[in-house]
Write an enzyme that holds these catalytic residues in place. Structure first.
Site, PDB file in Angstrom:
ATOM      1  N   SER A 109       0.843  -1.196   0.000  1.00 61.77           N
ATOM      2  CA  SER A 109       0.000   0.000   0.000  1.00 61.77           C
ATOM      3  C   SER A 109       0.878   1.246   0.000  1.00 61.77           C
ATOM      4  O   SER A 109       2.086   1.176   0.158  1.00 61.77           O
ATOM      5  CB  SER A 109      -0.951  -0.029   1.190  1.00 61.77           C
ATOM      6  OG  SER A 109      -0.209  -0.085   2.368  1.00 61.77           O
ATOM      7  N   CYS A 110       0.211   2.363  -0.178  1.00 60.07           N
ATOM      8  CA  CYS A 110       0.836   3.682  -0.270  1.00 60.07           C
ATOM      9  C   CYS A 110       1.831   3.880   0.871  1.00 60.07           C
ATOM     10  O   CYS A 110       1.487   3.584   2.011  1.00 60.07           O
ATOM     11  CB  CYS A 110      -0.273   4.733  -0.193  1.00 60.07           C
ATOM     12  SG  CYS A 110       0.300   6.411  -0.127  1.00 60.07           S
ATOM     13  N   PRO A 111       3.036   4.355   0.671  1.00 57.53           N
ATOM     14  CA  PRO A 111       3.608   4.875  -0.582  1.00 57.53           C
ATOM     15  C   PRO A 111       4.480   3.866  -1.326  1.00 57.53           C
ATOM     16  O   PRO A 111       5.223   4.245  -2.215  1.00 57.53           O
ATOM     17  CB  PRO A 111       4.491   6.021  -0.067  1.00 57.53           C
ATOM     18  CG  PRO A 111       5.063   5.459   1.201  1.00 57.53           C
ATOM     19  CD  PRO A 111       3.987   4.574   1.791  1.00 57.53           C
TER      20      PRO A 111
END
Lengths: 157, 74
Positions: free
Chosen positions: B12-14
């Site tokens: 997931s982000c980032p």
């Protein structure tokens, strides 16, 4: 010349520290030169877990004992519930495969993000350089402003 | 064919763009990287990243919840 990003990390809350490091990592991935300035409570993010406090005046020792030692010990800014909230949040994030704060810090360093600790607040809180993780730079307001005037993006978290 | 395949599935982000940056740094301008992600936000993230970093997104495909980007290094 690469764009510059500066982030002032004033808060020592787990959620805000994560937001800071996610933005720092994203900006570095986008090719920006990133500098993070840690001041006041934000300094706790950079503390080693097991640093010996050494000889200090009693008030500094008290500050040192009451404040979280490093990224694993931080609480949430909301719904912390004496640390239970932070535990629940870490559990939820692990389930969703979100990087942990120590991983984000490691990743930021790998990407060349500069970490600068504010010496004035270190002095006030009685935090010695050897109590912080290795590779941190030290500076004051001018060091921050010098970078911030050149930066396209500046955040205070 | 891509010159490099970067697998960022499950991240997931980032992390997708951090992985994309690491991957593309190892290529020469004009070479193509294929990036595979599952994070829904990465559809916009990868395009914004490429634009900012000066690379070109040649194609984006979605299949069974996976996103495949072909990105040419600028």
């Amino acid at each position: 010349m690469a764009d510059k990003t500066t982030i002032i990390v004033f808060s020592g809350d787990l959620d805000k520290a994560m937001a800071s490091f996610i933005i720092a990592n994203g900006a570095a991935a986008m090719g920006s030169e990133v500098t993070m300035f840690f001041t006041f409570w934000g300094l706790n993010i950079l503390r080693k877990e097991n640093a010996a406090p050494g000889k200090k005046p009693w008030m500094e020792r008290l500050f040192g004992a009451m404040m979280p030692k490093g990224p694993e010990r931080l609480g949430l800014s909301k719904l912390n519930m004496g640390g239970l909230g932070a535990k629940m949040m870490k559990w939820a994030m692990r389930r969703k495969n979100v990087s942990t704060l120590p991983q984000l810090i490691e990743m930021a360093r790998e990407q060349g993000v500069k970490l600068v600790a504010c010496t004035m607040s270190m002095d006030v809180l009685g935090i010695r350089p050897e109590e912080l993780i290795d590779g941190v730079d030290f500076g004051g307001v001018a060091a921050y402003l010098g970078e911030a005037y050149d930066a396209k993006l500046n955040l205070f978290i | 064919m891509a010159d490099l395949v970067v697998d960022a599935r499950g991240l997931s982000c980032p992390m997708p763009i951090v992985k994309a940056k690491k991957g593309i740094d190892s290529l020469q301008p004009g070479q193509v990287m294929e990036l595979i992600t599952t994070d829904k936000g990465s559809v916009n993230d990868v395009q914004a990243w490429a634009k900012q970093a000066g690379h070109e997104v040649l194609s984006v495909e979605e299949r069974n919840g996976e996103y495949r980007f072909r990105i040419q290094k600028g």
